[in-house]
Design an enzyme around this catalytic site. Structure first.
Site, PDB file in Angstrom:
ATOM      1  N   LYS A  45     -29.611  -6.763  -7.380  1.00  0.00           N
ATOM      2  CA  LYS A  45     -28.164  -6.853  -7.105  1.00  0.00           C
ATOM      3  C   LYS A  45     -27.680  -7.940  -7.782  1.00  0.00           C
ATOM      4  CE  LYS A  45     -26.176  -6.059  -3.289  1.00  0.00           C
ATOM      5  NZ  LYS A  45     -26.031  -6.333  -1.882  1.00  0.00           N
ATOM      6  N   GLU A  57     -38.889 -12.863  -8.097  1.00  0.00           N
ATOM      7  CA  GLU A  57     -40.158 -11.819  -8.272  1.00  0.00           C
ATOM      8  C   GLU A  57     -39.840 -10.649  -9.240  1.00  0.00           C
ATOM      9  OE1 GLU A  57     -40.165 -13.088  -3.966  1.00  0.00           O
ATOM     10  OE2 GLU A  57     -38.547 -12.632  -5.596  1.00  0.00           O
ATOM     11  N   GLY A  97     -29.178  -4.813   0.727  1.00  0.00           N
ATOM     12  CA  GLY A  97     -30.420  -4.245   0.199  1.00  0.00           C
ATOM     13  C   GLY A  97     -31.321  -3.379   1.093  1.00  0.00           C
ATOM     14  N   ARG A  98     -31.320  -3.796   2.401  1.00  0.00           N
ATOM     15  CA  ARG A  98     -32.244  -3.050   3.410  1.00  0.00           C
ATOM     16  C   ARG A  98     -31.545  -1.649   3.685  1.00  0.00           C
ATOM     17  NH1 ARG A  98     -30.693  -7.567   4.978  1.00  0.00           N
ATOM     18  NH2 ARG A  98     -29.338  -7.565   7.104  1.00  0.00           N
ATOM     19  N   GLU A 156     -34.954  -7.573   9.695  1.00  0.00           N
ATOM     20  CA  GLU A 156     -34.153  -8.412   8.716  1.00  0.00           C
ATOM     21  C   GLU A 156     -32.619  -8.318   9.145  1.00  0.00           C
ATOM     22  OE1 GLU A 156     -34.661  -9.200   4.396  1.00  0.00           O
ATOM     23  OE2 GLU A 156     -33.244  -8.016   4.496  1.00  0.00           O
ATOM     24  N   HIS A 186     -57.211   6.397  15.742  1.00  0.00           N
ATOM     25  CA  HIS A 186     -58.528   5.701  15.824  1.00  0.00           C
ATOM     26  C   HIS A 186     -58.600   4.533  15.308  1.00  0.00           C
ATOM     27  CE1 HIS A 186     -60.242  10.003  16.050  1.00  0.00           C
ATOM     28  NE2 HIS A 186     -59.168  10.411  15.257  1.00  0.00           N
ATOM     29  N   LYS A 188     -37.280 -19.273  -0.111  1.00  0.00           N
ATOM     30  CA  LYS A 188     -37.091 -19.469  -1.531  1.00  0.00           C
ATOM     31  C   LYS A 188     -36.738 -20.702  -1.960  1.00  0.00           C
ATOM     32  CE  LYS A 188     -34.798 -14.509  -1.523  1.00  0.00           C
ATOM     33  NZ  LYS A 188     -33.523 -13.865  -1.919  1.00  0.00           N
TER      34      LYS A 188
END
Length: 532
Positions: free
Chosen positions: A209, A215, A266-267, A353, A384, A499
């Site tokens: 954005k 990253e 974002g999420r 978040e 399992h 950050k």
């Protein structure tokens, strides 16, 4: 929209009193056929079975009172109508609208926020044109060959939601089309993905954005370098999804650019261009519209005031009952569908978040528990692995099961009188009953205490439309809980400090920030970690 503290609601006192003696599912009549039939809610193709929760009709009535007193549906309506809900009163904040729902309000006339939905329609039109150009051969590689793979380069909300949806819907992929994802700044992640590709027939969709995500930009440069090594023009292979006017909004650098708005977090962005470009490439435009349709239907259904007829609101309030009144710190989301293998990971971000906050909307410290720890893996594999703890451990873990009556591919056969899909769903329902009912045994190691609260969310088949609905059910569940706890579910200040410190460490490594004395925590950590 006016919010009050969670502890100020009269219904909270009533629920606290009821929680002193929660419903005993292990009692002789604790889980009857009548109870199972009565405790069922339906929404947009999904049925929620919640008789295996430790609630009575009186508790559900009190939860309804809490929803009404806190104005949860009114808050949801205000959000969808464009109220500025991403804010903290009296303090610097993002101060934004929260309009991921506008991205799928394209079916309504008029839409709730016409300007926002007009932008969503514009981007959808751009996407449709681009997909048509791919299909008719207008857009090809330098050799005139069609592109077969799109790699999404992004992190956080620019990866988790889109990746979860793509994996969920791979069964509906167009012939000869596939998607992959690069997220981690770990160079091995990029190297592994690139190693398995025909780069000449691959598009890279870079998603950020701000256009400055460290990253993502680092991984983009790795991709560009690899394309150049192969003699390929990056401008013919790279696309961008970014904010209009961001550093990445550069038509000369990317084959195509699509825009995301700052009022879409974002999420919550999987149904914006953040998710839809790659999903459109892999699944086609019709599937994109089906995803949006399913989500839109839930957006409108979330405005139903009756919690017994509003699945996301009921899920939210059952979660509050388990977390705030029964004291359970985590919730496991366990899909009995391999296609949903990454959906719990998306929910981890979306929920934790959003609601991992300890300050109210008024800037005060909260005096109650907010977001739980969210985790999960697909069944039956999890049976399992970690089910031992959820059945007999000292930590009670509420569970939300998700399942489908029919498989996606329809490739199944009967073994010992039942199909694989029937075995899958029978396992899910058996786990729900076992957690609730428990089992007595003379051997204490073989006793199951029961009274482990859980619910089952089930639909016919996992399709683009039901995936959109499932996504929106959980988005609204999360938002409803944040509204009730009087926290801002739409910022993420907690990710910023790391950050800042990472940038400081990188400055030290690159020689741009040299301290006269090597005594700072950053320098000491680098030295002791053996990083130079």
């Amino acid at each position: 929209m006016e919010f009050r503290d969670f502890s100020a609601y009269a219904a909270v006192g009533r629920l606290a009193a009821l929680a002193k003696a929660p419903h005993d599912l292990t009692a002789a009549a604790g889980l009857t056929a009548q109870r199972i039939g009565a405790m069922k809610a339906s929404c947009c193709g999904f049925d929620l079975l919640y008789a295996t929760q430790r609630v009575t009709p009186e508790v559900v009535d009190a939860l309804q009172e809490l929803a009404d007193e806190a104005g949860l549906v009114a808050a949801c309506a205000a959000m969808q109508q464009g109220a500025v809900l991403n804010r903290i009163e009296g303090y610097a904040s993002e101060n934004r609208q929260v309009l991921h729902t506008a991205c799928r309000d394209v079916f309504a006339e008029p839409p709730l926020v016409p300007a926002a939905t007009a932008k969503a329609r514009r981007e959808l039109d751009k996407l449709r044109i681009f997909l048509d150009e791919l299909a008719d051969g207008t857009v090809t590689n330098a050799q005139g060959q069609p592109f077969t793979t799109m790699v999404q380069v992004g992190i956080g909300g620019s990866d988790l939601g889109p990746r979860a949806l793509y994996l969920a819907l791979k069964a509906y992929a167009l012939p000869g089309r596939a998607a992959q994802f690069i997220a981690n700044v770990d160079p091995d992640d990029t190297a592994e993905v690139l190693a398995g590709l025909d780069l000449s027939r691959t598009l890279f969709n870079v998603v950020s954005k701000s256009g400055s995500t460290l990253e993502t930009l680092t991984n983009e440069q790795l991709v560009r370098a690899r394309l150049a090594q192969e003699g390929l023009d990056p401008a013919r292979h790279l696309m961008a999804v970014t904010g209009e006017g961001s550093p990445m909004d550069d038509p000369g650098t990317y084959l195509r650019s699509f825009y995301m708005e700052d009022y879409v977090g974002g999420r919550y962005s999987a149904t914006s261009m953040v998710g839809l470009v790659t999903l459109g490439f892999a699944l086609g435009f019709e599937a994109v519209m089906a995803i949006l349709q399913g989500a839109h239907e839930v957006d409108r259904a979330a405005l139903e005031p009756d919690i017994r007829a509003n699945v996301p609101l009921l899920l939210a309030l059952l979660g509050i009952w388990n977390h705030n009144f029964l004291g359970h710190a985590t919730v496991a989301v366990l899909p009995y569908s391999q296609a949903l293998s990454r959906f719990p990971a998306h929910l981890q971000q979306c929920d934790m978040e959003s609601n991992g906050k300890s300050v109210t909307r008024h800037g005060k410290a909260v005096g109650w528990q907010t977001g739980p720890v969210v985790w999960g893996e697909p069944g039956t594999n999890g049976q399992h692995a970690f089910y031992q703890l959820i059945h007999q451990g000292t930590e009670v873990v509420p569970v939300e099961f998700i399942g489908f009556r029919y498989s996606q591919y329809g490739l199944d056969l009967e073994v010992a009188g039942t199909s694989s899909q029937q075995k899958l769903i029978a396992n899910m329902l058996a786990q729900s009953l076992a957690l609730a009912l428990g089992k007595r045994d003379d051997n204490p190691a073989r006793c199951f205490p029961g009274n482990r609260p859980n619910s089952v969310l089930i639909a016919d088949r996992l399709t683009p439309r039901t995936m959109g609905a499932l996504l929106a059910i959980y988005e609204h569940r999360i938002a409803f809980q944040g509204f009730c706890w009087n926290i801002n579910s739409f910022d993420q200040e907690g990710v910023q400090l790391g950050k800042v410190l990472a940038t400081r460490l990188l400055d030290l490594l690159s020689g741009r920030m040299v301290s006269a004395e090597s005594t700072t925590p950053e320098e000491s950590m680098l030295r002791q970690a053996g990083i130079e």
